[in-house]
Design an enzyme around this catalytic site. Sequence first.
Site, PDB file in Angstrom:
ATOM      1  N   TYR A 123      -5.884  -0.783  -1.584  1.00 25.51           N
ATOM      2  CA  TYR A 123      -6.159  -1.993  -0.812  1.00 25.51           C
ATOM      3  C   TYR A 123      -5.816  -1.744   0.648  1.00 25.51           C
ATOM      4  O   TYR A 123      -4.683  -1.379   0.975  1.00 25.51           O
ATOM      5  CB  TYR A 123      -5.329  -3.175  -1.339  1.00 25.51           C
ATOM      6  N   ASP A 174      -1.807   4.263   5.702  1.00 27.17           N
ATOM      7  CA  ASP A 174      -1.636   2.816   5.683  1.00 27.17           C
ATOM      8  C   ASP A 174      -0.213   2.550   5.199  1.00 27.17           C
ATOM      9  O   ASP A 174       0.068   2.608   3.998  1.00 27.17           O
ATOM     10  CB  ASP A 174      -2.678   2.185   4.756  1.00 27.17           C
ATOM     11  N   LYS A 198       2.735  -6.410   7.612  1.00 26.76           N
ATOM     12  CA  LYS A 198       3.816  -7.390   7.460  1.00 26.76           C
ATOM     13  C   LYS A 198       5.226  -6.820   7.644  1.00 26.76           C
ATOM     14  O   LYS A 198       6.117  -7.503   8.129  1.00 26.76           O
ATOM     15  CB  LYS A 198       3.691  -8.024   6.084  1.00 26.76           C
TER      16      LYS A 198
HETATM   17  C1  LIG Z   1      -1.485  -1.250   1.832  1.00 26.57           C
HETATM   18  C2  LIG Z   1      -2.021  -2.484   2.485  1.00 26.57           C
HETATM   19  N1  LIG Z   1      -2.883  -2.380   3.512  1.00 26.57           N
HETATM   20  C3  LIG Z   1      -3.374  -3.467   4.137  1.00 26.57           C
HETATM   21  C4  LIG Z   1      -3.025  -4.730   3.757  1.00 26.57           C
HETATM   22  C5  LIG Z   1      -3.586  -5.920   4.474  1.00 26.57           C
HETATM   23  O1  LIG Z   1      -2.619  -6.517   5.257  1.00 26.57           O
HETATM   24  P1  LIG Z   1      -2.758  -8.055   5.698  1.00 26.57           P
HETATM   25  O2  LIG Z   1      -2.604  -8.862   4.464  1.00 26.57           O
HETATM   26  O3  LIG Z   1      -1.655  -8.260   6.684  1.00 26.57           O
HETATM   27  O4  LIG Z   1      -4.101  -8.211   6.315  1.00 26.57           O
HETATM   28  C6  LIG Z   1      -2.128  -4.900   2.691  1.00 26.57           C
HETATM   29  C7  LIG Z   1      -1.732  -6.242   2.257  1.00 26.57           C
HETATM   30  O5  LIG Z   1      -1.136  -6.453   1.237  1.00 26.57           O
HETATM   31  C8  LIG Z   1      -1.619  -3.749   2.028  1.00 26.57           C
HETATM   32  O6  LIG Z   1      -0.760  -3.858   1.004  1.00 26.57           O
END
Ligand SMILES: Cc1ncc(COP(=O)(O)O)c(C=O)c1O
Length: 481
Positions: free
Chosen positions: A187, A282, A310
């Site tokens: 994700y 990421d 976050k």
């Molecule tokens: C690994 C990863 N990348 C990107 C995101 C997306 O972040 P946001 O919810 O702040 O858009 C998440 C959100 O859970 C995540 O776990």
Amino acid sequence: MSEQKYAISEWHDTAEIYRKLDVLINQPPHTIKPEKMTEYLSYFETKCQGSKKLTDEAKQYIPGGVQHNLAFNYPFPMAIQKAEGAYMWDVDGNRYIDFLQAGGPTVLGSNYVPVREKVMEVIKESGPITGLFHEYELKLAQLVNRLMPNIEMLRMLGSGTESVMAAIRVARAHTGKRKVIKVGGAYHGWSDSMVFGLHIPGTGRFESAGIPFGATANTEEFYPNDLAALRRKLIFNRVRGGTAAVILEPVGPESGTRPIYKDFNQKVRDLCDEFGALLIFDEVVTGFRLGMGGAQGYFGVKPDLTVFGKCITSGYPMAGGLGGRRDVMLHLSAGIGGTGERAYVGGTLSANPLSCVAGYYALLEMERTNAPVIAGQAGDRLTKGLQAIIENHHLPFVAFNQGSICHLETAAVMLLDFKHPIRLAKQLKPRNHLMQEMGAAYMASGIITLAGSRMYTSMADTDEVIDDALDRFEGVLTSTI
Ligand SMILES: Cc1ncc(COP(=O)(O)O)c(C=O)c1O
């Protein structure tokens, strides 16, 4: 591994985890006994009427009545009133052990007072936003650079999703190449090009309602840990516009639900170097949760770009950031008067004083208190306890962790894949339902998890909190058939 201390004492035996997961996914789902499930559901009817009333009414004004993708809708969503440390309370006053921790960011525990006080000071002085530079932007960028030296420069953004979008844009601007390769099941937020191969590897555009084909035409996925498949894509892409970047979650897709083998990240780094692609980590979840040096410090692998989310503000809003190599990051210079060379990103509320002060003091506090390591020890205790319950009761479930990221696979929905399409077609719905039932049963037993299968621990999880949670988990796990 750098000098920093990390939440993981020893990387797990990945092959052994896959062996156990394979056994689990190849047998019929172990459901909760019907009479026990009736009992769990009656908890919601008798004790959670305030939540029911509010979220029923919300359905008239908010699609589906909920706005968080991590909220359980079964039997109905919960309305939360208070969060503190290791606990959350709903509007009916019921207390829960909080292993959601807002989806990962609050390594210090929820609503941590010393950070909140610093945020309040800034709000009193400048309000949450002025639209112009604030000193805390510099302080935060310097601090992140000290903790993660690969982050030579940082741009703060609004969310993980936005930061992934920025990473992809800048990777293309820098390399002049087109394709972006991700790991199936991972994700990376909900931008058009990344809603591809979500949750379950090989599912490509399965969840792409509303996304034109063109938007995902340059996105590709490869099966987790399959380096040969990645190599094949990199070779093939040479005549298809080139690969701008490989993006991955460094403990494995979905926060390590399908964990990596320890040398995976280095091998992807080597492949990126061979093919002239950028490597994007990421670290929306792992950044600072695995340790102050992030996953890149733990694995000793240097990505070109790092996505934050976050965790960089410890959960305070407008939480996102992109950092990395100076020469790549310079494509992101902001301000009025572009030259047509920069990769255009930004946002009115990005890099606001509130987010930056929150991030600055949260990271300092996490460093001072050794929060990632303490949270990791809580994760170890929780996982070992769950493994003992599974073993003692001869259950087929699988528990493992990467420090404070803990996995408890029972329904194992995300372990389905397109390599076994018939199993996927037959089992997706029942396993999804079981996941919801498990989540509801945990909640009725006083525990909030992420999607009924993941627990983020925090510094607030003392041994007493974990042992109490284990008793509650044992009740649910032993009520399965
Ligand atoms: C690994 C990863 N990348 C990107 C995101 C997306 O972040 P946001 O919810 O702040 O858009 C998440 C959100 O859970 C995540 O776990």
